[in-house]
Write an enzyme that holds these catalytic residues in place. Structure first.
Site, PDB file in Angstrom:
ATOM      1  N   LYS A  49      -4.413   3.030   2.058  1.00 38.36           N
ATOM      2  CA  LYS A  49      -2.911   3.199   1.752  1.00 38.36           C
ATOM      3  C   LYS A  49      -2.531   4.844   2.239  1.00 38.36           C
ATOM      4  O   LYS A  49      -1.498   4.667   3.045  1.00 38.36           O
ATOM      5  CB  LYS A  49      -2.570   3.489   0.337  1.00 38.36           C
ATOM      6  CG  LYS A  49      -2.585   2.077  -0.290  1.00 38.36           C
ATOM      7  CD  LYS A  49      -2.574   2.225  -1.962  1.00 38.36           C
ATOM      8  CE  LYS A  49      -2.781   0.768  -2.388  1.00 38.36           C
ATOM      9  NZ  LYS A  49      -2.810   0.335  -3.756  1.00 38.36           N
ATOM     10  N   GLN A  93      -2.845   4.093  -9.266  1.00 36.15           N
ATOM     11  CA  GLN A  93      -3.809   3.011  -8.546  1.00 36.15           C
ATOM     12  C   GLN A  93      -4.444   2.237  -9.964  1.00 36.15           C
ATOM     13  O   GLN A  93      -5.048   3.036 -10.954  1.00 36.15           O
ATOM     14  CB  GLN A  93      -4.740   3.704  -7.725  1.00 36.15           C
ATOM     15  CG  GLN A  93      -5.936   2.809  -7.275  1.00 36.15           C
ATOM     16  CD  GLN A  93      -5.532   1.880  -6.359  1.00 36.15           C
ATOM     17  OE1 GLN A  93      -4.560   1.664  -5.401  1.00 36.15           O
ATOM     18  NE2 GLN A  93      -5.791   0.498  -6.539  1.00 36.15           N
ATOM     19  N   ASP A 116       5.655   0.325  -6.767  1.00 34.12           N
ATOM     20  CA  ASP A 116       4.908  -0.760  -7.160  1.00 34.12           C
ATOM     21  C   ASP A 116       5.870  -2.067  -7.931  1.00 34.12           C
ATOM     22  O   ASP A 116       5.643  -2.835  -7.967  1.00 34.12           O
ATOM     23  CB  ASP A 116       3.998  -0.420  -8.122  1.00 34.12           C
ATOM     24  CG  ASP A 116       2.643  -0.467  -7.449  1.00 34.12           C
ATOM     25  OD1 ASP A 116       2.227  -1.204  -6.451  1.00 34.12           O
ATOM     26  OD2 ASP A 116       1.620   0.391  -8.116  1.00 34.12           O
TER      27      ASP A 116
END
Ligand code: NAD
Length: 279
Positions: A49, A93, A116
């Site tokens: 990422k 994460q 997200d």
């Protein structure tokens, strides 16, 4: 023989478009990634990422916390990042260690920074079909893959295997909003093949190797394999890729399919978040 949808190439195209938009604007999008513990796979994903951010002109920072971090300490970091005007996106994460309350963490992230798309406000906006939602990256990436083959979902039967908050549920919502008839199947579904054989588009997000075999798929169906399974040091999906090549019209590979799309949509969501915060 099925046409393979190249997620890697498509993700590069999307990332290049985002990079171009950032280069043309005065925005300096910044993604903050929170990484708890030392799970090697999580470290690898975060590294990927960061690299993708750099290439697109998105700033990134990684906030590493020890495995035994308390809920209060994690919430305090989220609060700091919420208040930091130079941070536009916050990503925690997964997976988090069991002692941490994942839903509380998602709920604490400012919805406009929730790249997200897991905050209840974003989930609600998406389900109501209202604008302004940050949409979960993996299902948004799948929609981009369907768009890339000019596939119109309206009136089609989409069968989603898996009903998680991360993939299955938002995937079903996006397909429904696009006018598809949607069937959601999961671990308690009896006779899974009865449903999968009806699918014009079959989207599989479970995490079980060879769950879907050629006899479970309607000839000419589009099959999107979200699943990832480690076999030795190889990555495979949830579908019998070789077998399905003879039956499906389009098929996504693992690796090189949905995975790279997830990262591309994360970068795109970070730009969207920055734009929302700068009006
Ligand atoms: P999850 O474990 O939260 O959900 C799995 C779902 O599969 C559950 O809803 C469960 O009911 C269902 N299921 C389990 N066994 C089943 C069976 N025999 N038949 C039908 N349904 C069954 O997982 P998740 O987070 O939704 O992820 C699913 C898979 O997708 C995993 O392999 C994960 O690694 C992968 N994934 C990939 C990406 C990517 O970017 N490529 C992103 C997210 C998840």
């Amino acid at each position: 023989m099925a046409t393979i949808i190249d997620g890697k190439a498509l993700s590069e195209k999307i990332r290049a478009e985002v990079a171009e938009e950032i280069a043309r604007s005065a925005l300096k999008p910044h993604l903050a990634v929170v990484l708890v513990g030392d799970d090697p796979a999580s470290h690898t994903y975060v590294g990927m990422k960061e690299k993708a951010c750099r290439a697109a002109g998105v700033l990134s920072s990684v906030h590493k916390l020890n495995l035994d971090v308390t809920q209060a300490e994690l919430m305090a970091l989220i609060a700091d990042l919420n208040h930091d005007e130079f941070v536009h996106g916050i990503l925690v994460q997964l997976p988090l260690p069991r002692h941490l309350d994942q839903m509380a963490v998602f709920g604490a992230i400012r919805p406009e920074k929730d790249v997200d798309g897991f905050h209840p406000q974003n989930v609600g906006l998406l389900n109501l079909g209202l604008p302004g939602a940050l949409v979960p990256c993996t299902p948004a990436g799948v929609m981009e893959m369907l768009k890339s083959i000019s596939y119109t979902l309206k009136g089609k039967h989409v069968v989603v295997v898996g009903r998680s908050n991360v993939v299955g549920k938002p995937m079903s919502t996006l397909a429904l909003l696009a006018g598809a008839t949607v069937t959601i199947t999961h671990r308690y579904t009896e006779n899974l093949a009865v449903y999968t054989r009806q699918a014009d588009v079959l989207i599989v997000a479970v995490g079980k190797r060879d769950l879907i075999t050629a006899d479970m798929v309607k000839p000419g169906a589009v099959v999107i394999d979200v699943g990832t399974n480690k076999v030795g040091n190889k990555l495979v999906g949830d579908v019998d890729f070789a077998g399905l090549q003879e039956v499906a019209s389009h098929l996504t590979p693992v690796p090189g399919g949905v995975g790279p799309m997830t990262i591309a949509l994360l970068i795109k969501n970070t730009l969207q978040a920055a734009k929302m915060q700068h009006g």
